[in-house]
Structures are given as structure tokens and as C-alpha cells.
Design a protein around this motif. Structure first.
Motif, PDB file in Angstrom:
ATOM      1  N   ILE A 194      41.411  43.427  43.740  1.00 15.17           N
ATOM      2  CA  ILE A 194      40.326  43.896  42.887  1.00 15.17           C
ATOM      3  C   ILE A 194      39.563  42.691  42.345  1.00 15.17           C
ATOM      4  O   ILE A 194      40.164  41.721  41.897  1.00 15.17           O
ATOM      5  N   PRO A 248      45.607  47.069  43.346  1.00 12.11           N
ATOM      6  CA  PRO A 248      45.684  48.509  43.590  1.00 12.11           C
ATOM      7  C   PRO A 248      47.125  48.913  43.890  1.00 12.11           C
ATOM      8  O   PRO A 248      47.834  48.211  44.608  1.00 12.11           O
ATOM      9  N   ILE A 256      36.826  46.876  44.963  1.00  9.65           N
ATOM     10  CA  ILE A 256      38.062  46.702  45.715  1.00  9.65           C
ATOM     11  C   ILE A 256      37.693  46.070  47.056  1.00  9.65           C
ATOM     12  O   ILE A 256      36.794  46.531  47.746  1.00  9.65           O
ATOM     13  N   ILE A 261      44.806  51.470  39.768  1.00 12.13           N
ATOM     14  CA  ILE A 261      44.830  50.010  39.709  1.00 12.13           C
ATOM     15  C   ILE A 261      45.686  49.591  38.525  1.00 12.13           C
ATOM     16  O   ILE A 261      45.821  50.337  37.550  1.00 12.13           O
ATOM     17  N   ILE A 269      33.242  46.549  39.010  1.00  9.52           N
ATOM     18  CA  ILE A 269      34.555  46.268  39.577  1.00  9.52           C
ATOM     19  C   ILE A 269      34.592  46.778  41.017  1.00  9.52           C
ATOM     20  O   ILE A 269      34.092  47.864  41.305  1.00  9.52           O
ATOM     21  N   LEU A 316      34.370  50.508  42.445  1.00 10.21           N
ATOM     22  CA  LEU A 316      35.261  51.408  41.731  1.00 10.21           C
ATOM     23  C   LEU A 316      34.533  51.948  40.507  1.00 10.21           C
ATOM     24  O   LEU A 316      33.721  51.252  39.895  1.00 10.21           O
TER      25      LEU A 316
END
Length: 156
Positions: free
Chosen positions: A51, A107, A60, A121, A58, A84
Motif C-alpha cells: 500500500i 493488505p 494498492i 488493510i 491511498i 483504495l
């Protein structure tokens, strides 16, 4: 929530071996249509995913979603970075905690909840080698105790 149904798609067990989990968050994932169809078939891996926080958002990275076989030209890059969906105050809190030495955001699992794709997460702190050895020793001792208990109960 009593009526919420969860269907697990991908789980990252290695995270629990490599990190101390401090706090977990549930986030939505911004996906394309064919990615959702591929997820519903269970074609996802988060073993190498991580992440990142960029400009108050944010993301991934390296979450692998296999291309949907009937998706032809609409398929996206399987390893593209995906946004995210979290509240702004949660993102700021995670970004501040991440600045503290030794903390990272990882994650832990991907699942469907009430028809929506979610990723769990975790704010985590890396384990040292001796911590990992200690965990393995505790697990072995617990397993051995359960085995002894099972053998004793079968003889009676």
C-alpha cells in the motif's frame, strides 16, 4: 451487521508471520468492469502487494487480478495500481502512522461484502527474526499440547 455476507477471494497469511498487526481497516477498491468479473471467479493474488499513499490518496500496488478470459479489449493491466476508497481522516491517520519508524501498511485479505469488493488493510510493524522464531515455537508447543490432549482422550 447481522445480514452482511462475506466471500473470501484472497488471503495473505504471510503478513501475520512477517508483521505485528496493530490496526485493521476495510477499504473499497476502484475497479474496472472486467476486473470485478475476474474477482468473482476468484482470480486474485495479494502476496506481493503493498500500500502506498500519494497526495492524500491511498493506492494498492502489485495486486494481481488475472485478465477476464471473455474481456478481450476491455481487460486492464493485471498489476496496475488501484485506488483504495477510505475516508480522508483515515488516510491521514495511516499516512502519519506510516511515518513512524518500522510501520508499514499491508493488505491482509480481499473479499466481497454485500456484493462490493473490499480489501482489508493493516497498519503493521515488522517482526525481527527472533520474534518469528518465538511465534513458531509457541505454535509448535500449542500443536503438541493439542496432540497430547487428543491422544489422552482417545485412550480413555
Amino acid at each position: 451487521m447481522s445480514g452482511s455476507k462475506e466471500k473470501l477471494i484472497a488471503n495473505n497469511k504471510k503478513v501475520f508471520h512477517d508483521y505485528f498487526i496493530e490496526q485493521t481497516y476495510e477499504a473499497g477498491i476502484e475497479l474496472a468492469g472486467t476486473e470485478v468479473k475476474s474477482l468473482r471467479q476468484g482470480n486474485c493474488s495479494i502476496k506481493e502487494a503493498f500500500i502506498g499513499v500519494d497526495n492524500g490518496e491511498i493506492f494498492i500496488h502489485h495486486m494481481h487480478i488475472n485478465p477476464y478470459e471473455k474481456g478481450n479489449i476491455f481487460n486492464r493491466d493485471p498489476l496496475r495500481k488501484r485506488k483504495l476508497l477510505l475516508h480522508k481522516n483515515e488516510i491521514l491517520k495511516l499516512a502519519q502512522q506510516r511515518e513512524v519508524a518500522g510501520y508499514t501498511i499491508v493488505p491482509t485479505k480481499v473479499y466481497f461484502k454485500n456484493g462490493r469488493a473490499k480489501v482489508e488493510i493493516a497498519l503493521a510493524r515488522g517482526k525481527k527474526l527472533y520474534d518469528k522464531r518465538d511465534d513458531i515455537a509457541k505454535k509448535d508447543a500449542r500443536r503438541e499440547a493439542e496432540r497430547e490432549f487428543k491422544v489422552r482422550n482417545l485412550k480413555v
